[in-house]
Structures are given as C-alpha cells and as structure tokens.
Scaffold this motif. Structure first.
Motif, PDB file in Angstrom:
ATOM      1  N   MET A  58      -7.621  -3.664  10.538  1.00 13.45           N
ATOM      2  CA  MET A  58      -7.532  -2.199  10.594  1.00 13.45           C
ATOM      3  C   MET A  58      -8.839  -1.610  10.090  1.00 13.45           C
ATOM      4  O   MET A  58      -9.445  -2.136   9.164  1.00 13.45           O
ATOM      5  N   SER A  59      -9.260  -0.512  10.661  1.00 11.70           N
ATOM      6  CA  SER A  59     -10.455   0.187  10.199  1.00 11.70           C
ATOM      7  C   SER A  59     -10.016   1.387   9.364  1.00 11.70           C
ATOM      8  O   SER A  59      -9.359   2.292   9.867  1.00 11.70           O
ATOM      9  N   PHE A  60     -10.382   1.377   8.095  1.00 10.77           N
ATOM     10  CA  PHE A  60      -9.980   2.461   7.195  1.00 10.77           C
ATOM     11  C   PHE A  60     -11.039   3.546   7.080  1.00 10.77           C
ATOM     12  O   PHE A  60     -10.766   4.631   6.620  1.00 10.77           O
ATOM     13  N   ARG A  61     -12.270   3.259   7.435  1.00  7.95           N
ATOM     14  CA  ARG A  61     -13.399   4.205   7.419  1.00  7.95           C
ATOM     15  C   ARG A  61     -13.636   4.810   6.029  1.00  7.95           C
ATOM     16  O   ARG A  61     -13.228   5.935   5.750  1.00  7.95           O
ATOM     17  N   PHE A  62     -14.332   4.067   5.217  1.00  4.27           N
ATOM     18  CA  PHE A  62     -14.692   4.552   3.888  1.00  4.27           C
ATOM     19  C   PHE A  62     -15.567   5.800   4.009  1.00  4.27           C
ATOM     20  O   PHE A  62     -16.522   5.813   4.782  1.00  4.27           O
ATOM     21  N   PRO A  63     -15.259   6.863   3.242  1.00  2.00           N
ATOM     22  CA  PRO A  63     -16.056   8.104   3.311  1.00  2.00           C
ATOM     23  C   PRO A  63     -17.379   7.961   2.555  1.00  2.00           C
ATOM     24  O   PRO A  63     -17.516   8.383   1.409  1.00  2.00           O
ATOM     25  N   GLU A  64     -18.367   7.363   3.211  1.00  2.00           N
ATOM     26  CA  GLU A  64     -19.638   7.053   2.561  1.00  2.00           C
ATOM     27  C   GLU A  64     -20.352   8.273   1.995  1.00  2.00           C
ATOM     28  O   GLU A  64     -21.135   8.154   1.050  1.00  2.00           O
ATOM     29  N   GLN A  65     -20.091   9.451   2.534  1.00  2.00           N
ATOM     30  CA  GLN A  65     -20.769  10.663   2.055  1.00  2.00           C
ATOM     31  C   GLN A  65     -20.448  10.958   0.588  1.00  2.00           C
ATOM     32  O   GLN A  65     -21.217  11.638  -0.073  1.00  2.00           O
ATOM     33  N   CYS A 149      -0.644   3.243   2.595  1.00  2.00           N
ATOM     34  CA  CYS A 149       0.347   3.357   3.681  1.00  2.00           C
ATOM     35  C   CYS A 149       0.352   2.110   4.556  1.00  2.00           C
ATOM     36  O   CYS A 149       1.414   1.651   4.984  1.00  2.00           O
ATOM     37  N   PHE A 150      -0.825   1.568   4.820  1.00  2.00           N
ATOM     38  CA  PHE A 150      -0.932   0.337   5.593  1.00  2.00           C
ATOM     39  C   PHE A 150      -0.164  -0.785   4.891  1.00  2.00           C
ATOM     40  O   PHE A 150       0.614  -1.509   5.522  1.00  2.00           O
ATOM     41  N   LEU A 151      -0.364  -0.919   3.588  1.00  2.00           N
ATOM     42  CA  LEU A 151       0.360  -1.942   2.826  1.00  2.00           C
ATOM     43  C   LEU A 151       1.872  -1.723   2.906  1.00  2.00           C
ATOM     44  O   LEU A 151       2.639  -2.667   3.108  1.00  2.00           O
ATOM     45  N   LYS A 152       2.289  -0.470   2.741  1.00  2.00           N
ATOM     46  CA  LYS A 152       3.727  -0.165   2.806  1.00  2.00           C
ATOM     47  C   LYS A 152       4.292  -0.413   4.206  1.00  2.00           C
ATOM     48  O   LYS A 152       5.369  -0.989   4.339  1.00  2.00           O
ATOM     49  N   SER A 160      -1.494  -8.030   5.145  1.00  2.00           N
ATOM     50  CA  SER A 160      -1.886  -6.676   4.724  1.00  2.00           C
ATOM     51  C   SER A 160      -2.688  -6.729   3.426  1.00  2.00           C
ATOM     52  O   SER A 160      -3.647  -5.975   3.249  1.00  2.00           O
ATOM     53  N   TRP A 161      -2.311  -7.630   2.522  1.00  2.00           N
ATOM     54  CA  TRP A 161      -3.070  -7.785   1.282  1.00  2.00           C
ATOM     55  C   TRP A 161      -4.439  -8.387   1.543  1.00  2.00           C
ATOM     56  O   TRP A 161      -5.436  -7.982   0.931  1.00  2.00           O
ATOM     57  N   GLU A 162      -4.514  -9.329   2.442  1.00  2.00           N
ATOM     58  CA  GLU A 162      -5.805  -9.950   2.748  1.00  2.00           C
ATOM     59  C   GLU A 162      -6.745  -8.941   3.409  1.00  2.00           C
ATOM     60  O   GLU A 162      -7.934  -8.900   3.110  1.00  2.00           O
ATOM     61  N   ILE A 163      -6.214  -8.114   4.286  1.00  2.00           N
ATOM     62  CA  ILE A 163      -7.015  -7.065   4.920  1.00  2.00           C
ATOM     63  C   ILE A 163      -7.472  -6.050   3.874  1.00  2.00           C
ATOM     64  O   ILE A 163      -8.628  -5.621   3.867  1.00  2.00           O
ATOM     65  N   SER A 164      -6.594  -5.697   2.955  1.00  2.00           N
ATOM     66  CA  SER A 164      -6.946  -4.764   1.878  1.00  2.00           C
ATOM     67  C   SER A 164      -7.989  -5.363   0.949  1.00  2.00           C
ATOM     68  O   SER A 164      -8.905  -4.673   0.487  1.00  2.00           O
ATOM     69  N   ARG A 165      -7.859  -6.653   0.673  1.00  2.00           N
ATOM     70  CA  ARG A 165      -8.833  -7.334  -0.190  1.00  2.00           C
ATOM     71  C   ARG A 165     -10.212  -7.312   0.479  1.00  2.00           C
ATOM     72  O   ARG A 165     -11.226  -7.023  -0.163  1.00  2.00           O
ATOM     73  N   ALA A 166     -10.257  -7.556   1.777  1.00  2.00           N
ATOM     74  CA  ALA A 166     -11.525  -7.511   2.513  1.00  2.00           C
ATOM     75  C   ALA A 166     -12.117  -6.094   2.493  1.00  2.00           C
ATOM     76  O   ALA A 166     -13.329  -5.917   2.353  1.00  2.00           O
TER      77      ALA A 166
END
Length: 182
Positions: A58-65, A149-152, A160-166
């Motif tokens: 999944m792409s969460f798109r961190f708000p780099e700004q 929400c993705f985890l839930k 889901s945890w591995e994706i979140s860890r990454a």
C-alpha cells in the motif's frame, strides 16, 4: 530564605538550564544515533519482508512538506509528532506481528526517550511555531490514520504489520535525511 540560600538556588537553576541547553544543542546528533539504532531494531524485529505480502502493498504517501519548513524548531516539532505516532502504532495490537519482543521493546524505549528529549527542547510558546505545528499535526495525523486504518482493515495481520514496518523504515530514513541537513 537568606541571601546564601538564594545564591545556591540561582546557581542550581543556572546549571540545570545550561545542562539542558547543552543537551538540546546536541539533539541532531542524538537523533541521528536514535534513528540509526531504530532502523537496526526494525530490521532485527522481523525477518525479510515476506513475499506473500507483496500483493498487499500500500502507498501511504508520507507528507514530506512537514519536514521542509524554514525554522529548525518547526522541524523538531514535526519530528517529535512523527515519533509519537510511530510509538503509538507500535504500542498496540501486535499479537500477529511475530516480531522479536526484545528488539520491539528497545525500539519503543528509544522512541519514547527521544520524544521526551524533543519535548524538553522544542519551543512551544511562540505563535508562528504553534500555527505551523497545527498544520503539520493535521497532515501527520491523516498519514498515520491511514496506516492505523490499514492495520485495522487487515485485522492486524502479519502482512499488514510487515507493510507498516517497511513504511516506518521509510519514514525514519526521511527524518534522517532532514536531520543531516540541520
């Protein structure tokens, strides 16, 4: 209180303030060490990314700004906020994660200590910092809510945890880049 007592009290206050400001002056170096250690612990917590999880990516798109404001204090506030969110995510419903418990605990402890240091060093009373902090807080809250929400939605599954860890790894790497520029 006599004059001698006031002088002693003043010296203690001066020393405490000086020691605290010295610790804050070395904060970027401390943060780099904490992030380096956190990245190592993230790797140690789990094994290689499971192949079966690739299709759930999944792409969460961190708000780099939020890490690109002009004032260093605003960046510190954003980093503090990020660490709080990461700590929150990695403090709940980890039963299916199957990670090394010692590494996870060390990861959580490192984040908590860094949050405490940042809170002690960040200037929170000036209004322009406060306004920037609120805008950034909303962006970061939205980003981390997506992860939560993705985890839930995935019922806190292993993938889901591995994706979140990454994702947290990428997040910490972005912070590290910013800290090196400060």
């Amino acid at each position: 209180m006599n004059a001698f007592g006031l002088i002693q009290f003043g010296l203690i206050l001066l020393c405490t303030t000086t020691i605290s400001s010295l610790r804050c002056n070395h904060l970027p170096l401390q943060q780099r060490k904490v992030i380096e250690n956190s990245l190592q612990l993230l790797d140690k917590m789990g094994k290689k990314f499971p192949q079966q999880c690739l299709r759930e990516k999944m792409s969460f798109r961190f708000p780099e700004q939020v890490l690109k404001p002009r004032q260093k204090e605003t960046v510190k506030v954003a980093i503090e906020e990020i660490f709080q969110h990461i700590f929150s995510i990695f403090s709940k419903n980890l039963t299916l994660a199957a990670w090394d418990g010692t590494a996870l605990e060390q990861f959580q402890n490192g984040l908590y200590q860094q949050i405490e240091q940042l809170e002690a060093c960040v200037i929170k009373k000036q209004t322009h910092y406060f306004q920037s902090k609120e805008v950034n807080r909303l962006k970061l809250k939205k980003y981390f809510q997506k992860i939560d929400c993705f985890l839930k939605d995935k019922q806190h599954s292993l993938c889901s945890w591995e994706i979140s860890r990454a994702e947290m790894r990428r997040c910490l790497q972005l912070i590290d880049k910013v800290i090196r520029k400060l």
